[in-house]
Design a protein around this motif. Structure first.
Motif, PDB file in Angstrom:
ATOM      1  N   THR A 135      -3.387  -0.023  12.285  1.00  0.00           N
ATOM      2  CA  THR A 135      -2.092   0.515  12.705  1.00  0.00           C
ATOM      3  C   THR A 135      -1.183   0.716  11.503  1.00  0.00           C
ATOM      4  N   GLU A 136      -1.210  -0.209  10.556  1.00  0.00           N
ATOM      5  CA  GLU A 136      -0.387  -0.102   9.358  1.00  0.00           C
ATOM      6  C   GLU A 136      -0.705   1.171   8.566  1.00  0.00           C
ATOM      7  N   GLY A 137      -1.959   1.588   8.605  1.00  0.00           N
ATOM      8  CA  GLY A 137      -2.350   2.826   7.934  1.00  0.00           C
ATOM      9  C   GLY A 137      -1.736   4.051   8.581  1.00  0.00           C
ATOM     10  N   TYR A 138      -1.618   4.034   9.901  1.00  0.00           N
ATOM     11  CA  TYR A 138      -0.963   5.148  10.584  1.00  0.00           C
ATOM     12  C   TYR A 138       0.518   5.184  10.234  1.00  0.00           C
ATOM     13  N   ILE A 139       1.119   4.015  10.107  1.00  0.00           N
ATOM     14  CA  ILE A 139       2.543   3.962   9.733  1.00  0.00           C
ATOM     15  C   ILE A 139       2.749   4.624   8.373  1.00  0.00           C
ATOM     16  N   VAL A 140       1.970   4.221   7.366  1.00  0.00           N
ATOM     17  CA  VAL A 140       2.116   4.810   6.029  1.00  0.00           C
ATOM     18  C   VAL A 140       1.806   6.303   6.062  1.00  0.00           C
ATOM     19  N   THR A 141       0.786   6.691   6.794  1.00  0.00           N
ATOM     20  CA  THR A 141       0.415   8.102   6.892  1.00  0.00           C
ATOM     21  C   THR A 141       1.570   8.941   7.418  1.00  0.00           C
ATOM     22  N   PHE A 142       2.180   8.511   8.510  1.00  0.00           N
ATOM     23  CA  PHE A 142       3.235   9.318   9.114  1.00  0.00           C
ATOM     24  C   PHE A 142       4.565   9.188   8.380  1.00  0.00           C
ATOM     25  N   ALA A 180       0.832  -1.207   0.000  1.00  0.00           N
ATOM     26  CA  ALA A 180       0.000   0.000   0.000  1.00  0.00           C
ATOM     27  C   ALA A 180       0.865   1.254   0.000  1.00  0.00           C
ATOM     28  N   GLY A 181       1.998   1.200   0.704  1.00  0.00           N
ATOM     29  CA  GLY A 181       2.912   2.339   0.702  1.00  0.00           C
ATOM     30  C   GLY A 181       3.427   2.648  -0.690  1.00  0.00           C
ATOM     31  N   LEU A 182       3.694   1.617  -1.465  1.00  0.00           N
ATOM     32  CA  LEU A 182       4.172   1.816  -2.832  1.00  0.00           C
ATOM     33  C   LEU A 182       3.110   2.477  -3.706  1.00  0.00           C
ATOM     34  N   MET A 183       1.849   2.145  -3.469  1.00  0.00           N
ATOM     35  CA  MET A 183       0.784   2.636  -4.351  1.00  0.00           C
ATOM     36  C   MET A 183      -0.013   3.799  -3.767  1.00  0.00           C
ATOM     37  N   HIS A 184       0.408   4.326  -2.618  1.00  0.00           N
ATOM     38  CA  HIS A 184      -0.389   5.359  -1.953  1.00  0.00           C
ATOM     39  C   HIS A 184      -0.547   6.642  -2.767  1.00  0.00           C
ATOM     40  N   ASP A 185       0.399   6.958  -3.626  1.00  0.00           N
ATOM     41  CA  ASP A 185       0.323   8.164  -4.467  1.00  0.00           C
ATOM     42  C   ASP A 185       0.244   7.821  -5.949  1.00  0.00           C
ATOM     43  N   LEU A 186      -0.411   6.730  -6.279  1.00  0.00           N
ATOM     44  CA  LEU A 186      -0.501   6.267  -7.666  1.00  0.00           C
ATOM     45  C   LEU A 186      -1.549   7.083  -8.426  1.00  0.00           C
ATOM     46  N   ARG A 245      -6.562  -1.336   0.906  1.00  0.00           N
ATOM     47  CA  ARG A 245      -7.460  -0.294   0.389  1.00  0.00           C
ATOM     48  C   ARG A 245      -7.585   0.855   1.390  1.00  0.00           C
ATOM     49  N   ASP A 246      -7.750   0.500   2.656  1.00  0.00           N
ATOM     50  CA  ASP A 246      -7.895   1.510   3.699  1.00  0.00           C
ATOM     51  C   ASP A 246      -6.619   2.346   3.838  1.00  0.00           C
ATOM     52  N   ILE A 247      -5.474   1.697   3.766  1.00  0.00           N
ATOM     53  CA  ILE A 247      -4.198   2.427   3.885  1.00  0.00           C
ATOM     54  C   ILE A 247      -4.084   3.464   2.775  1.00  0.00           C
ATOM     55  N   ILE A 248      -4.364   3.075   1.547  1.00  0.00           N
ATOM     56  CA  ILE A 248      -4.263   3.995   0.413  1.00  0.00           C
ATOM     57  C   ILE A 248      -5.317   5.101   0.522  1.00  0.00           C
ATOM     58  N   ARG A 249      -6.550   4.715   0.807  1.00  0.00           N
ATOM     59  CA  ARG A 249      -7.662   5.667   0.849  1.00  0.00           C
ATOM     60  C   ARG A 249      -7.484   6.711   1.945  1.00  0.00           C
ATOM     61  N   ARG A 250      -6.867   6.331   3.065  1.00  0.00           N
ATOM     62  CA  ARG A 250      -6.836   7.221   4.225  1.00  0.00           C
ATOM     63  C   ARG A 250      -5.454   7.756   4.578  1.00  0.00           C
ATOM     64  N   HIS A 251      -4.497   7.631   3.669  1.00  0.00           N
ATOM     65  CA  HIS A 251      -3.139   8.062   4.010  1.00  0.00           C
ATOM     66  C   HIS A 251      -3.001   9.572   4.149  1.00  0.00           C
ATOM     67  N   MET A 252      -3.999  10.327   3.742  1.00  0.00           N
ATOM     68  CA  MET A 252      -3.935  11.785   3.884  1.00  0.00           C
ATOM     69  C   MET A 252      -4.675  12.270   5.132  1.00  0.00           C
ATOM     70  N   LYS A 261      -8.204   8.833  -3.577  1.00  0.00           N
ATOM     71  CA  LYS A 261      -9.259   8.130  -4.332  1.00  0.00           C
ATOM     72  C   LYS A 261      -8.731   7.704  -5.700  1.00  0.00           C
ATOM     73  N   ASP A 262      -8.006   8.607  -6.352  1.00  0.00           N
ATOM     74  CA  ASP A 262      -7.420   8.288  -7.660  1.00  0.00           C
ATOM     75  C   ASP A 262      -6.390   7.169  -7.528  1.00  0.00           C
ATOM     76  N   ALA A 263      -5.567   7.245  -6.489  1.00  0.00           N
ATOM     77  CA  ALA A 263      -4.532   6.224  -6.267  1.00  0.00           C
ATOM     78  C   ALA A 263      -5.171   4.855  -6.044  1.00  0.00           C
ATOM     79  N   LEU A 264      -6.236   4.807  -5.258  1.00  0.00           N
ATOM     80  CA  LEU A 264      -6.907   3.537  -5.001  1.00  0.00           C
ATOM     81  C   LEU A 264      -7.504   2.973  -6.287  1.00  0.00           C
ATOM     82  N   LYS A 265      -8.150   3.816  -7.065  1.00  0.00           N
ATOM     83  CA  LYS A 265      -8.723   3.370  -8.347  1.00  0.00           C
ATOM     84  C   LYS A 265      -7.624   2.806  -9.250  1.00  0.00           C
TER      85      LYS A 265
END
Length: 145
Positions: A113-120, A52-58, A95-102, A78-82
């Motif tokens: 927890t993994e989503g918070y890691i990618v976010t920060f 998810a970290g790799l694709m978070h800004d796709l 999906r949640d990690i990518i969608r909510r990383h901002m 949203k675009d990155a997830l699509k």
């Protein structure tokens, strides 16, 4: 995850500038690497975190001025997830990690927890890239500071 690094869409990220001097591909690889490493140390789902970290800004928007960039801060997850779903299957966690990383810019925090890691890690990498560009001796902004 190495097969994702051969994907044409992901490789296209090298064509987009990110945080002044970096590329979106380099930024995404850095976020994936550091997020993977932290999740592994914490004995969490490091595979999903790195993927998810790799694709978070796709997303493939150009840097187009302050007002448009502010809109993209909210839209690009949203675009990155699509775009990520067009490349591979994603778990609900990915999906949640990518969608909510901002989160902090958007209202909904990550569920995992993994989503918070990618976010920060994303914020850390963005700050590092931004300040490396701004304070570089070759920076276009050097005369402003």
């Amino acid at each position: 995850m190495s097969d994702l690094l051969d994907n044409e869409k992901i490789l296209r990220l090298a064509e987009y500038r990110q945080h002044y001097k970096s590329t979106r591909l380099k930024h995404s690889i850095d976020v994936a690497y550091f997020s993977f490493y932290i999740a592994k140390i914490l004995k969490l789902d490091y595979i999903s975190t790195g993927k998810a970290g790799l694709m978070h800004d796709l997303s493939f928007h150009e840097d187009s001025g302050f007002r448009e960039n502010v809109k993209m801060l909210r839209q690009h997850p949203k675009d990155a997830l699509k775009n990520a779903l067009e490349i591979c299957d994603l778990s609900e966690k990915e999906r949640d990690i990518i969608r909510r990383h901002m989160w902090l810019i958007t209202l909904h925090p990550p569920k995992y927890t993994e989503g918070y890691i990618v976010t920060f890690v994303d914020k850390y990498c963005a700050a590092k890239e931004f300040f490396a560009g701004v304070f570089s001796t070759k920076s276009v902004y050097k005369d402003r500071f």
